[in-house]
Design an enzyme around this catalytic site. Structure first.
Site, mmCIF file in Angstrom:
data_model
loop_
_atom_site.group_PDB
_atom_site.id
_atom_site.type_symbol
_atom_site.label_atom_id
_atom_site.label_comp_id
_atom_site.label_asym_id
_atom_site.label_seq_id
_atom_site.Cartn_x
_atom_site.Cartn_y
_atom_site.Cartn_z
ATOM 1 N N LYS A 93 0.841 -1.205 0.000
ATOM 2 C CA LYS A 93 0.000 0.000 0.000
ATOM 3 C C LYS A 93 0.876 1.256 0.000
ATOM 4 C CE LYS A 93 -0.166 -0.364 4.991
ATOM 5 N NZ LYS A 93 -0.827 -1.006 6.131
ATOM 6 N N ARG A 115 -10.244 0.041 15.504
ATOM 7 C CA ARG A 115 -10.185 0.857 14.287
ATOM 8 C C ARG A 115 -11.086 0.119 13.298
ATOM 9 N NH1 ARG A 115 -4.431 1.721 11.378
ATOM 10 N NH2 ARG A 115 -4.924 -0.452 10.943
ATOM 11 N N TYR A 145 17.168 29.593 8.281
ATOM 12 C CA TYR A 145 15.982 30.324 8.749
ATOM 13 C C TYR A 145 15.922 30.352 10.276
ATOM 14 C CZ TYR A 145 13.731 30.313 4.135
ATOM 15 O OH TYR A 145 13.403 30.523 2.823
ATOM 16 N N MET A 170 12.914 24.257 2.172
ATOM 17 C CA MET A 170 12.163 23.489 1.189
ATOM 18 C C MET A 170 13.065 22.696 0.248
ATOM 19 S SD MET A 170 9.234 24.720 -1.523
ATOM 20 C CE MET A 170 8.223 25.539 -0.298
HETATM 21 C C1 LIG Z 1 -0.023 -1.905 6.764
HETATM 22 C C2 LIG Z 1 -0.587 -3.136 7.353
HETATM 23 C C3 LIG Z 1 0.236 -4.203 7.768
HETATM 24 C C4 LIG Z 1 1.751 -4.130 7.741
HETATM 25 O O1 LIG Z 1 2.245 -3.496 8.883
HETATM 26 P P1 LIG Z 1 3.841 -3.328 9.113
HETATM 27 O O2 LIG Z 1 3.952 -2.769 10.461
HETATM 28 O O3 LIG Z 1 4.304 -2.373 8.053
HETATM 29 O O4 LIG Z 1 4.422 -4.674 8.947
HETATM 30 C C5 LIG Z 1 -0.364 -5.367 8.203
HETATM 31 N N1 LIG Z 1 -1.704 -5.470 8.270
HETATM 32 C C6 LIG Z 1 -2.530 -4.460 7.912
HETATM 33 C C7 LIG Z 1 -3.998 -4.637 8.010
HETATM 34 C C8 LIG Z 1 -1.998 -3.274 7.448
HETATM 35 O O5 LIG Z 1 -2.821 -2.271 7.087
#
Ligand SMILES: *Cc1c(COP(=O)(O)O)cnc(C)c1O
Length: 348
Positions: A33, A124, A244, A292
Protein backbone atom coordinates in the site's frame (compact mmCIF):
# COMPACT_ATOMS: atom_id res chain seq x y z
CA UNK A 1 21.91 17.65 -9.75
CA UNK A 2 19.07 16.05 -7.94
CA UNK A 3 18.05 14.11 -4.85
CA UNK A 4 17.96 10.38 -5.61
CA UNK A 5 16.09 7.49 -4.00
CA UNK A 6 17.79 4.30 -5.10
CA UNK A 7 15.85 1.09 -4.50
CA UNK A 8 17.92 -2.04 -3.82
CA UNK A 9 16.55 -5.14 -5.55
CA UNK A 10 18.81 -7.54 -3.63
CA UNK A 11 17.70 -6.01 -0.31
CA UNK A 12 14.05 -6.62 -1.23
CA UNK A 13 14.82 -10.29 -2.00
CA UNK A 14 16.84 -10.62 1.19
CA UNK A 15 14.11 -9.15 3.40
CA UNK A 16 11.49 -11.36 1.76
CA UNK A 17 13.62 -14.40 2.59
CA UNK A 18 13.96 -13.19 6.20
CA UNK A 19 10.16 -13.18 6.48
CA UNK A 20 10.04 -16.72 5.04
CA UNK A 21 12.64 -17.86 7.60
CA UNK A 22 10.65 -16.39 10.48
CA UNK A 23 7.31 -17.75 9.30
CA UNK A 24 8.17 -20.84 7.22
CA UNK A 25 4.70 -22.34 7.42
CA UNK A 26 2.71 -19.23 6.58
CA UNK A 27 1.72 -17.76 3.25
CA UNK A 28 2.97 -14.26 2.75
CA UNK A 29 0.83 -11.19 2.06
CA UNK A 30 3.20 -8.53 0.72
CA UNK A 31 1.96 -5.14 1.96
CA UNK A 32 2.52 -2.71 -0.90
CA UNK A 33 0.00 0.00 0.00
CA UNK A 34 0.94 3.69 -0.27
CA UNK A 35 2.99 3.07 -3.42
CA UNK A 36 4.95 0.30 -1.74
CA UNK A 37 5.64 2.37 1.40
CA UNK A 38 6.93 5.15 -0.85
CA UNK A 39 9.33 2.90 -2.83
CA UNK A 40 7.20 3.03 -6.04
CA UNK A 41 5.21 -0.03 -7.10
CA UNK A 42 7.10 -0.42 -10.36
CA UNK A 43 10.49 -0.62 -8.60
CA UNK A 44 9.89 -3.47 -6.15
CA UNK A 45 9.76 -6.44 -8.52
CA UNK A 46 11.20 -9.00 -6.05
CA UNK A 47 8.16 -8.44 -3.80
CA UNK A 48 5.90 -9.68 -6.58
CA UNK A 49 7.01 -13.16 -5.38
CA UNK A 50 4.76 -12.82 -2.32
CA UNK A 51 1.75 -15.17 -2.35
CA UNK A 52 -0.67 -12.25 -2.43
CA UNK A 53 -0.19 -8.48 -2.48
CA UNK A 54 -2.19 -6.01 -0.39
CA UNK A 55 -3.16 -2.41 -1.09
CA UNK A 56 -5.47 -0.05 0.70
CA UNK A 57 -7.77 1.14 -2.08
CA UNK A 58 -8.96 0.50 -5.63
CA UNK A 59 -6.80 3.15 -7.29
CA UNK A 60 -3.75 1.33 -5.96
CA UNK A 61 -5.12 -2.04 -7.09
CA UNK A 62 -5.52 -0.67 -10.64
CA UNK A 63 -1.91 0.43 -10.69
CA UNK A 64 -0.66 -2.84 -9.22
CA UNK A 65 -2.66 -4.97 -11.67
CA UNK A 66 -0.52 -3.60 -14.52
CA UNK A 67 2.56 -5.02 -12.77
CA UNK A 68 1.49 -8.35 -11.30
CA UNK A 69 -0.85 -11.27 -11.95
CA UNK A 70 -0.97 -12.26 -8.27
CA UNK A 71 -4.23 -11.91 -6.35
CA UNK A 72 -4.57 -8.47 -4.74
CA UNK A 73 -6.03 -8.06 -1.27
CA UNK A 74 -8.06 -4.86 -1.05
CA UNK A 75 -7.77 -3.77 2.59
CA UNK A 76 -10.62 -1.26 2.61
CA UNK A 77 -12.98 -3.57 0.71
CA UNK A 78 -15.81 -2.21 -1.44
CA UNK A 79 -18.69 0.09 -0.58
CA UNK A 80 -20.93 0.03 -3.68
CA UNK A 81 -21.71 -1.96 -6.84
CA UNK A 82 -19.32 0.00 -9.03
CA UNK A 83 -16.42 -0.68 -6.72
CA UNK A 84 -17.44 -4.33 -6.49
CA UNK A 85 -17.42 -4.70 -10.29
CA UNK A 86 -14.01 -3.02 -10.58
CA UNK A 87 -12.58 -5.16 -7.79
CA UNK A 88 -13.82 -8.36 -9.43
CA UNK A 89 -12.35 -7.32 -12.77
CA UNK A 90 -9.01 -6.69 -11.05
CA UNK A 91 -9.09 -10.12 -9.37
CA UNK A 92 -9.07 -8.64 -5.89
CA UNK A 93 -9.72 -10.48 -2.67
CA UNK A 94 -11.96 -8.20 -0.63
CA UNK A 95 -11.68 -7.37 3.05
CA UNK A 96 -15.06 -7.10 4.73
CA UNK A 97 -14.55 -5.05 7.89
CA UNK A 98 -17.93 -3.35 8.31
CA UNK A 99 -21.35 -4.98 8.30
CA UNK A 100 -22.60 -2.43 5.75
CA UNK A 101 -20.35 -4.13 3.18
CA UNK A 102 -22.22 -7.44 3.42
CA UNK A 103 -25.15 -6.37 1.23
CA UNK A 104 -22.70 -5.02 -1.36
CA UNK A 105 -20.69 -8.20 -1.79
CA UNK A 106 -23.74 -10.47 -1.80
CA UNK A 107 -25.07 -8.51 -4.76
CA UNK A 108 -23.19 -10.57 -7.37
CA UNK A 109 -23.17 -14.12 -8.73
CA UNK A 110 -19.52 -13.92 -9.73
CA UNK A 111 -16.96 -15.84 -7.75
CA UNK A 112 -15.24 -13.74 -5.06
CA UNK A 113 -12.77 -14.26 -2.22
CA UNK A 114 -13.49 -12.54 1.07
CA UNK A 115 -11.28 -11.81 4.07
CA UNK A 116 -13.34 -11.13 7.18
CA UNK A 117 -11.60 -8.60 9.42
CA UNK A 118 -12.37 -8.82 13.12
CA UNK A 119 -11.74 -6.18 15.76
CA UNK A 120 -9.93 -7.89 18.65
CA UNK A 121 -9.12 -4.68 20.54
CA UNK A 122 -7.57 -2.08 18.27
CA UNK A 123 -10.99 -0.46 17.74
CA UNK A 124 -10.19 0.86 14.29
CA UNK A 125 -11.39 -1.39 11.43
CA UNK A 126 -13.04 -4.74 12.02
CA UNK A 127 -16.26 -6.59 12.78
CA UNK A 128 -17.39 -7.39 16.29
CA UNK A 129 -17.55 -11.10 17.11
CA UNK A 130 -21.32 -10.95 16.73
CA UNK A 131 -21.11 -9.28 13.30
CA UNK A 132 -18.53 -11.86 12.25
CA UNK A 133 -20.98 -14.63 13.08
CA UNK A 134 -23.74 -12.80 11.19
CA UNK A 135 -21.48 -12.64 8.12
CA UNK A 136 -20.40 -16.28 8.32
CA UNK A 137 -24.04 -17.36 8.66
CA UNK A 138 -25.21 -15.26 5.71
CA UNK A 139 -22.26 -16.14 3.45
CA UNK A 140 -22.98 -19.89 3.83
CA UNK A 141 -25.90 -19.39 1.45
CA UNK A 142 -23.74 -17.84 -1.26
CA UNK A 143 -21.80 -20.58 -3.02
CA UNK A 144 -19.98 -18.02 -5.20
CA UNK A 145 -18.46 -16.33 -2.12
CA UNK A 146 -15.41 -18.04 -0.67
CA UNK A 147 -14.27 -16.93 2.79
CA UNK A 148 -10.50 -17.17 2.34
CA UNK A 149 -9.36 -15.92 5.73
CA UNK A 150 -10.32 -14.31 9.03
CA UNK A 151 -7.89 -11.54 9.93
CA UNK A 152 -7.25 -9.11 12.76
CA UNK A 153 -4.70 -6.40 13.51
CA UNK A 154 -2.56 -5.74 16.60
CA UNK A 155 -2.54 -2.29 18.19
CA UNK A 156 0.69 -2.73 20.17
CA UNK A 157 2.77 -5.42 18.44
CA UNK A 158 5.76 -3.04 18.34
CA UNK A 159 5.80 -2.93 22.14
CA UNK A 160 7.33 -6.08 23.55
CA UNK A 161 5.34 -7.77 26.31
CA UNK A 162 2.43 -5.33 26.02
CA UNK A 163 -0.53 -6.92 27.78
CA UNK A 164 -2.89 -6.05 24.92
CA UNK A 165 -0.99 -8.37 22.56
CA UNK A 166 -1.94 -11.39 24.66
CA UNK A 167 -5.49 -10.13 25.07
CA UNK A 168 -5.98 -9.64 21.33
CA UNK A 169 -4.49 -13.04 20.50
CA UNK A 170 -6.72 -14.74 23.08
CA UNK A 171 -9.81 -13.05 21.64
CA UNK A 172 -8.78 -14.12 18.17
CA UNK A 173 -8.16 -17.71 19.24
CA UNK A 174 -11.61 -17.90 20.81
CA UNK A 175 -13.47 -17.12 17.58
CA UNK A 176 -15.54 -19.98 16.13
CA UNK A 177 -13.81 -20.12 12.75
CA UNK A 178 -12.73 -23.75 12.41
CA UNK A 179 -11.54 -24.64 8.95
CA UNK A 180 -10.87 -21.04 7.85
CA UNK A 181 -7.35 -19.65 7.41
CA UNK A 182 -6.28 -16.94 9.89
CA UNK A 183 -4.03 -13.87 9.72
CA UNK A 184 -2.86 -11.61 12.51
CA UNK A 185 0.85 -10.78 12.16
CA UNK A 186 2.35 -7.54 10.85
CA UNK A 187 6.15 -7.11 10.81
CA UNK A 188 6.46 -6.62 14.57
CA UNK A 189 4.44 -9.77 15.26
CA UNK A 190 6.38 -11.76 12.64
CA UNK A 191 9.56 -10.89 14.56
CA UNK A 192 8.24 -11.05 18.13
CA UNK A 193 4.95 -12.97 18.35
CA UNK A 194 5.42 -16.31 16.54
CA UNK A 195 2.29 -17.76 18.13
CA UNK A 196 0.31 -15.41 15.88
CA UNK A 197 1.84 -16.37 12.52
CA UNK A 198 -1.09 -18.63 11.55
CA UNK A 199 -1.75 -19.38 7.86
CA UNK A 200 -1.00 -15.90 6.46
CA UNK A 201 1.51 -13.27 7.67
CA UNK A 202 1.27 -9.64 6.54
CA UNK A 203 4.75 -8.07 6.48
CA UNK A 204 5.05 -4.42 5.47
CA UNK A 205 7.85 -2.28 6.84
CA UNK A 206 10.34 -5.17 7.29
CA UNK A 207 10.16 -5.95 3.56
CA UNK A 208 11.64 -2.51 3.01
CA UNK A 209 14.45 -3.25 5.46
CA UNK A 210 13.17 -1.00 8.21
CA UNK A 211 12.51 -2.21 11.72
CA UNK A 212 9.00 -1.92 13.17
CA UNK A 213 10.80 -1.11 16.43
CA UNK A 214 12.73 2.06 17.25
CA UNK A 215 16.23 0.85 16.32
CA UNK A 216 17.59 -0.65 13.10
CA UNK A 217 17.59 -4.45 12.82
CA UNK A 218 20.84 -5.88 11.45
CA UNK A 219 19.02 -8.90 9.98
CA UNK A 220 17.21 -6.61 7.55
CA UNK A 221 18.77 -4.67 4.68
CA UNK A 222 17.56 -1.12 3.99
CA UNK A 223 15.93 -0.94 0.55
CA UNK A 224 15.84 2.82 -0.07
CA UNK A 225 19.02 4.86 -0.06
CA UNK A 226 18.17 8.57 -0.13
CA UNK A 227 20.98 10.83 -1.27
CA UNK A 228 21.56 14.32 -2.62
CA UNK A 229 24.53 16.30 -3.91
CA UNK A 230 26.53 18.99 -2.14
CA UNK A 231 25.81 22.12 -4.17
CA UNK A 232 27.85 24.68 -2.22
CA UNK A 233 30.45 24.83 0.55
CA UNK A 234 31.13 27.87 2.68
CA UNK A 235 33.29 28.97 5.54
CA UNK A 236 31.57 30.20 8.69
CA UNK A 237 33.12 32.11 11.55
CA UNK A 238 32.54 31.56 15.25
CA UNK A 239 29.22 33.13 16.28
CA UNK A 240 27.72 33.27 12.78
CA UNK A 241 24.33 31.60 12.28
CA UNK A 242 23.01 29.33 9.55
CA UNK A 243 19.51 29.06 8.06
CA UNK A 244 15.98 30.32 8.75
CA UNK A 245 15.39 31.62 12.25
CA UNK A 246 19.15 31.60 12.88
CA UNK A 247 18.63 28.61 15.20
CA UNK A 248 22.18 27.30 14.79
CA UNK A 249 25.37 29.23 15.56
CA UNK A 250 28.95 28.16 14.91
CA UNK A 251 30.81 27.61 18.20
CA UNK A 252 34.13 27.46 16.30
CA UNK A 253 35.21 28.47 12.80
CA UNK A 254 33.94 25.74 10.49
CA UNK A 255 32.75 24.78 7.02
CA UNK A 256 29.14 24.22 6.02
CA UNK A 257 28.04 21.99 3.13
CA UNK A 258 24.76 22.98 1.49
CA UNK A 259 22.91 19.87 0.24
CA UNK A 260 20.25 19.89 -2.48
CA UNK A 261 17.41 18.31 -0.56
CA UNK A 262 14.73 19.73 1.72
CA UNK A 263 11.21 19.18 2.98
CA UNK A 264 9.93 19.66 -0.58
CA UNK A 265 11.63 16.33 -1.32
CA UNK A 266 10.39 14.66 1.84
CA UNK A 267 13.35 15.26 4.13
CA UNK A 268 11.59 15.96 7.45
CA UNK A 269 11.35 19.64 8.34
CA UNK A 270 11.33 18.70 12.01
CA UNK A 271 14.77 17.09 11.85
CA UNK A 272 16.62 18.68 14.76
CA UNK A 273 20.05 20.28 14.80
CA UNK A 274 22.71 17.49 14.86
CA UNK A 275 20.62 14.97 12.89
CA UNK A 276 23.39 12.94 11.20
CA UNK A 277 24.08 13.15 7.46
CA UNK A 278 26.66 10.80 5.90
CA UNK A 279 29.25 12.54 3.72
CA UNK A 280 32.33 10.72 2.40
CA UNK A 281 31.75 7.97 4.98
CA UNK A 282 31.64 10.45 7.87
CA UNK A 283 28.59 11.34 9.94
CA UNK A 284 28.15 15.14 10.01
CA UNK A 285 25.56 17.09 12.02
CA UNK A 286 22.66 19.00 10.47
CA UNK A 287 23.09 22.74 11.17
CA UNK A 288 19.99 24.92 11.28
CA UNK A 289 16.46 24.48 9.97
CA UNK A 290 15.56 22.28 7.04
CA UNK A 291 14.27 24.47 4.20
CA UNK A 292 12.16 23.49 1.19
CA UNK A 293 15.03 22.71 -1.17
CA UNK A 294 18.14 22.72 1.02
CA UNK A 295 19.75 21.57 4.21
CA UNK A 296 23.00 22.76 5.78
CA UNK A 297 25.50 20.40 7.37
CA UNK A 298 28.50 21.20 9.57
CA UNK A 299 31.42 19.39 7.89
CA UNK A 300 34.16 20.83 10.13
CA UNK A 301 37.50 20.08 8.52
CA UNK A 302 36.20 17.28 6.28
CA UNK A 303 37.67 17.46 2.80
CA UNK A 304 34.71 17.51 0.38
CA UNK A 305 33.84 19.14 -2.95
CA UNK A 306 30.74 20.46 -4.65
CA UNK A 307 29.10 17.49 -6.39
CA UNK A 308 30.01 14.98 -3.67
CA UNK A 309 27.16 12.79 -2.49
CA UNK A 310 25.48 13.12 0.89
CA UNK A 311 23.43 10.16 2.16
CA UNK A 312 20.37 11.07 4.20
CA UNK A 313 19.32 7.51 5.15
CA UNK A 314 19.45 3.87 4.04
CA UNK A 315 23.10 3.07 4.79
CA UNK A 316 24.74 0.74 7.34
CA UNK A 317 26.17 3.84 9.04
CA UNK A 318 22.97 5.89 8.91
CA UNK A 319 19.62 4.20 9.36
CA UNK A 320 16.24 5.76 8.68
CA UNK A 321 15.34 4.74 12.25
CA UNK A 322 18.01 7.20 13.49
CA UNK A 323 16.74 10.06 11.30
CA UNK A 324 13.17 9.27 12.42
CA UNK A 325 14.11 9.56 16.08
CA UNK A 326 15.81 12.94 15.48
CA UNK A 327 12.59 14.05 13.77
CA UNK A 328 10.07 12.75 16.33
CA UNK A 329 8.51 10.41 13.79
CA UNK A 330 8.78 6.85 12.46
CA UNK A 331 10.45 5.33 9.41
CA UNK A 332 7.03 4.58 7.90
CA UNK A 333 6.23 8.30 7.66
CA UNK A 334 9.62 9.27 6.26
CA UNK A 335 9.44 6.59 3.55
CA UNK A 336 5.93 7.47 2.43
CA UNK A 337 6.75 11.20 2.38
CA UNK A 338 9.55 11.12 -0.21
CA UNK A 339 8.12 13.40 -2.90
CA UNK A 340 7.78 13.09 -6.65
CA UNK A 341 10.58 15.65 -7.14
CA UNK A 342 13.08 12.98 -6.09
CA UNK A 343 14.59 10.82 -8.85
CA UNK A 344 13.69 7.20 -8.20
CA UNK A 345 15.92 4.47 -9.60
CA UNK A 346 16.92 0.91 -8.84
CA UNK A 347 20.23 -0.76 -8.10
CA UNK A 348 21.26 -4.38 -7.40
C1 LIG B 1 -0.02 -1.91 6.76
C2 LIG B 1 -0.59 -3.14 7.35
C3 LIG B 1 0.24 -4.20 7.77
C4 LIG B 1 1.75 -4.13 7.74
O1 LIG B 1 2.25 -3.50 8.88
P1 LIG B 1 3.84 -3.33 9.11
O2 LIG B 1 3.95 -2.77 10.46
O3 LIG B 1 4.30 -2.37 8.05
O4 LIG B 1 4.42 -4.67 8.95
C5 LIG B 1 -0.36 -5.37 8.20
N1 LIG B 1 -1.70 -5.47 8.27
C6 LIG B 1 -2.53 -4.46 7.91
C7 LIG B 1 -4.00 -4.64 8.01
C8 LIG B 1 -2.00 -3.27 7.45
O5 LIG B 1 -2.82 -2.27 7.09
Amino acid sequence: MHAVASISQSALSHNLSVVREYAPNSKLVGMVKANAYGHHLDLIKPLMQADILAVSELSEARQLRLLSTRPILLLSGVFNDNELLSAIQLNCHLVLHDLSQLSVITNTNQSIHIWLKVDTGMHRLGLSEQDLNTCLQELKDHSNIHVECVMSHYACADEENHLQNTQQLNSFNQLAIDGIARSMANSAAILNLPESHFEYVRPGIMLYGVSPFAVADKRLQPVMELSAPIISIKTIKTGESVGYGATWCASVDTKIAIIGIGYGDGYPRHAKNNTPVLINDTLCPLAGRVSMDLICVDIGTLNVSVGDKAILWGHDKLSIETVASYSDTIGYELLTSVSSRVNFMTHD
